[in-house]
Design a protein around this motif. Structure first.
Motif, PDB file in Angstrom:
ATOM      1  N   LEU A  17       1.150  -1.238   0.417  1.00  0.00           N
ATOM      2  CA  LEU A  17      -0.109  -0.091   0.039  1.00  0.00           C
ATOM      3  C   LEU A  17       0.856   1.289  -0.194  1.00  0.00           C
ATOM      4  CD1 LEU A  17      -3.151  -0.919   2.378  1.00  0.00           C
ATOM      5  CD2 LEU A  17      -2.613  -0.691   0.114  1.00  0.00           C
ATOM      6  N   GLY A  18       2.348   1.062   0.292  1.00  0.00           N
ATOM      7  CA  GLY A  18       3.187   2.480   0.743  1.00  0.00           C
ATOM      8  C   GLY A  18       4.233   1.874   1.445  1.00  0.00           C
ATOM      9  N   VAL A  25       3.819  -1.117   4.503  1.00  0.00           N
ATOM     10  CA  VAL A  25       3.075  -1.664   4.732  1.00  0.00           C
ATOM     11  C   VAL A  25       2.290  -1.999   3.440  1.00  0.00           C
ATOM     12  CG1 VAL A  25       0.304  -0.224   5.305  1.00  0.00           C
ATOM     13  CG2 VAL A  25       2.533   0.655   5.995  1.00  0.00           C
ATOM     14  N   ALA A  37      -3.896  -4.158   7.510  1.00  0.00           N
ATOM     15  CA  ALA A  37      -3.375  -3.368   6.636  1.00  0.00           C
ATOM     16  C   ALA A  37      -2.646  -3.922   7.934  1.00  0.00           C
ATOM     17  CB  ALA A  37      -3.325  -2.494   6.904  1.00  0.00           C
ATOM     18  N   VAL A  38      -1.267  -3.959   7.288  1.00  0.00           N
ATOM     19  CA  VAL A  38       0.155  -4.566   7.706  1.00  0.00           C
ATOM     20  C   VAL A  38       1.261  -3.999   7.888  1.00  0.00           C
ATOM     21  CG1 VAL A  38       1.776  -6.812   8.098  1.00  0.00           C
ATOM     22  CG2 VAL A  38      -1.259  -7.078   7.831  1.00  0.00           C
ATOM     23  N   ILE A  81       2.772  -5.029  12.930  1.00  0.00           N
ATOM     24  CA  ILE A  81       1.671  -3.902  13.356  1.00  0.00           C
ATOM     25  C   ILE A  81       0.164  -4.273  12.503  1.00  0.00           C
ATOM     26  CG2 ILE A  81       0.750  -2.086  14.919  1.00  0.00           C
ATOM     27  CD1 ILE A  81       4.186  -1.385  14.585  1.00  0.00           C
ATOM     28  N   THR A  83      -3.330  -3.188  11.560  1.00  0.00           N
ATOM     29  CA  THR A  83      -3.863  -2.430  12.442  1.00  0.00           C
ATOM     30  C   THR A  83      -5.891  -2.664  10.856  1.00  0.00           C
ATOM     31  OG1 THR A  83      -4.000  -0.837  10.542  1.00  0.00           O
ATOM     32  CG2 THR A  83      -2.992  -0.446  12.907  1.00  0.00           C
ATOM     33  N   GLU A  84      -6.955  -2.206  11.668  1.00  0.00           N
ATOM     34  CA  GLU A  84      -7.920  -1.761  10.698  1.00  0.00           C
ATOM     35  C   GLU A  84      -7.346  -1.462   9.054  1.00  0.00           C
ATOM     36  OE1 GLU A  84     -10.162   1.661  12.315  1.00  0.00           O
ATOM     37  OE2 GLU A  84     -11.478   0.568  10.690  1.00  0.00           O
ATOM     38  N   MET A  86      -8.271   0.784   5.816  1.00  0.00           N
ATOM     39  CA  MET A  86      -8.748   2.101   5.281  1.00  0.00           C
ATOM     40  C   MET A  86      -8.853   1.756   3.778  1.00  0.00           C
ATOM     41  SD  MET A  86     -10.061   2.570   7.948  1.00  0.00           S
ATOM     42  CE  MET A  86     -10.629   5.048   7.848  1.00  0.00           C
ATOM     43  N   ARG A  87      -9.593   1.928   2.171  1.00  0.00           N
ATOM     44  CA  ARG A  87      -9.568   1.988   1.671  1.00  0.00           C
ATOM     45  C   ARG A  87      -9.106   2.957   0.899  1.00  0.00           C
ATOM     46  NH1 ARG A  87     -13.746   2.494  -1.607  1.00  0.00           N
ATOM     47  NH2 ARG A  87     -12.811   0.275  -2.903  1.00  0.00           N
ATOM     48  N   HIS A  88      -8.909   3.743   0.811  1.00  0.00           N
ATOM     49  CA  HIS A  88      -8.953   5.442   0.586  1.00  0.00           C
ATOM     50  C   HIS A  88      -7.348   5.844   1.243  1.00  0.00           C
ATOM     51  CE1 HIS A  88     -12.639   5.391  -2.199  1.00  0.00           C
ATOM     52  NE2 HIS A  88     -13.780   4.993  -0.693  1.00  0.00           N
ATOM     53  N   GLY A  89      -7.462   4.729   2.074  1.00  0.00           N
ATOM     54  CA  GLY A  89      -5.316   5.496   1.984  1.00  0.00           C
ATOM     55  C   GLY A  89      -5.491   6.641   2.941  1.00  0.00           C
ATOM     56  N   SER A  90      -4.576   7.717   2.576  1.00  0.00           N
ATOM     57  CA  SER A  90      -3.751   8.673   3.763  1.00  0.00           C
ATOM     58  C   SER A  90      -4.826   9.887   3.399  1.00  0.00           C
ATOM     59  CB  SER A  90      -2.539   9.562   3.407  1.00  0.00           C
ATOM     60  OG  SER A  90      -2.542   9.879   2.355  1.00  0.00           O
ATOM     61  N   ASN A  93      -3.108  11.713   0.321  1.00  0.00           N
ATOM     62  CA  ASN A  93      -3.416  11.841  -0.503  1.00  0.00           C
ATOM     63  C   ASN A  93      -4.512  11.888  -1.091  1.00  0.00           C
ATOM     64  OD1 ASN A  93      -0.915  11.457  -0.549  1.00  0.00           O
ATOM     65  ND2 ASN A  93      -0.910   9.032  -0.801  1.00  0.00           N
ATOM     66  N   LEU A 139      -6.336   9.040   8.332  1.00  0.00           N
ATOM     67  CA  LEU A 139      -6.676   7.817   6.733  1.00  0.00           C
ATOM     68  C   LEU A 139      -8.513   7.758   6.666  1.00  0.00           C
ATOM     69  CD1 LEU A 139      -4.488   4.571   8.409  1.00  0.00           C
ATOM     70  CD2 LEU A 139      -4.169   6.142   5.624  1.00  0.00           C
ATOM     71  N   LEU A 153       2.573   6.642  18.857  1.00  0.00           N
ATOM     72  CA  LEU A 153       3.724   5.989  17.882  1.00  0.00           C
ATOM     73  C   LEU A 153       5.220   6.670  17.470  1.00  0.00           C
ATOM     74  CD1 LEU A 153       2.475   3.985  14.920  1.00  0.00           C
ATOM     75  CD2 LEU A 153       2.750   3.108  17.281  1.00  0.00           C
TER      76      LEU A 153
END
Ligand code: KLP
Length: 270
Positions: A17-18, A25, A37-38, A81, A83-84, A86-90, A93, A139, A153
């Motif tokens: 994803l990025g 990720v 997402a990992v 790590i 997490t859930e 998120m289909r449209h990303g940051s 962006n 996100l 973090l």
């Protein structure tokens, strides 16, 4: 077997994803069905044991406007790590990609800000300081849901170019005077960053202070020079941003108070 520990054999890793400073990720499937997402933490970028301790706390921070941490795979390196998804990303962006349709929709932009404020008001109540709130760390999910990510973090990053206010990677443009001078983080320094995040939203993802060098931004912030009102932004909304940029932390609102103000503004102007 701790409930925050995820068995990496139950994870199927899919497309990338990025990639950021701390690792790559990827989208994934957990137990065959759940979209996740990992983040695979690049070795040596993070004090891993501290983070794993913190992960136990973060899995307890649950709110509709916080990206849910599912757990960690800490039995091998690199640690994952999870997490859930998120289909449209940051958000940054998303704003830049959809500028045309978004920059004329003040109601939607304000709604995004209110969602983030709700997530931050929850963190404030839990005495959790974000330290790196910005559009790049939010996100976007389905139906224009916006969530705060990466909260807390920043404390586990080992690269002092990122953590010290003199460092080249430090997010100067989102930092208030007391952080620039004394690295004094608080929920009130998160409020300053939130004001800059509002500016990012209402400019649909412009870089705050344009191409000014960090030293020039520090100089302006110390002198009390603040970001100009974005074109596509009601005066009432800019008045809220200005409150977030009060020079003294004690003169800035809390997220709790800000939430009420923004909701009133949205009812008044829309
Ligand atoms: C669809 O596109 C995306 C989707 C996601 C995404 C990035 C993109 N693409 S991009 C680079 O914006 O263009 C990052 C995540 C994420 N969590 C990230 C995360 C993890 C796994 C661990 C600790 C902290 C955090 C924040 N959940 N969903 C997405």
């Amino acid at each position: 077997h701790d409930k925050w520990e995820i068995d990496h054999n139950e994870l199927m890793l899919l497309e990338e994803l990025g990639s950021g400073q701390f690792g790559v990720v990827r989208r994934g499937k957990w137990r065959g069905t759940k979209d996740v997402a990992v983040k695979m933490m690049k070795e040596g970028t993070m004090s891993e044991d501290d983070f794993i301790e913190e992960a136990k706390v973060m899995t307890k921070l649950q709110h509709p406007n916080l990206v849910q941490l599912y757990g960690v795979c800490s039995k091998n390196r690199p640690i994952f790590i999870v997490t859930e998804y998120m289909r449209h990303g940051s958000l940054l962006n998303y704003l830049r990609k959809n500028e045309q349709s978004l920059c004329t929709n003040q109601g939607l932009l304000l709604d995004m800000c209110i969602q983030i404020c709700k997530g931050m008001a929850y963190l404030e109540k839990q005495n959790c300081i974000h330290r790196d709130l910005a559009a790049r760390n939010c996100l976007v999910g389905t139906e224009n849901i916006v969530k705060v990510a990466d909260f807390g973090l920043a404390r586990y990053v080992l690269d002092d170019q990122y953590t010290s206010s003199g460092g080249s990677k430090f997010p100067i443009k989102w930092a208030p005077p007391e952080v620039l001078n004394y690295t004094r983080f608080s929920s009130k320094s998160d409020i300053w960053a939130y004001g800059v995040l509002m500016w990012e939203v209402f400019t649909c993802g412009k870089m705050p202070y344009g191409r000014l060098k960090n030293s020039e931004v520090v100089d302006r912030v110390q002198k009390g020079i603040i970001l100009e009102k974005p074109k596509a932004c009601f005066k009432e909304v800019y008045d809220v941003m200005k409150k977030c940029w009060s020079h003294l932390p004690e003169n800035r609102p809390s997220f709790q108070l800000l939430k009420g103000t923004l909701i009133k503004v949205s009812q008044g102007i829309l």
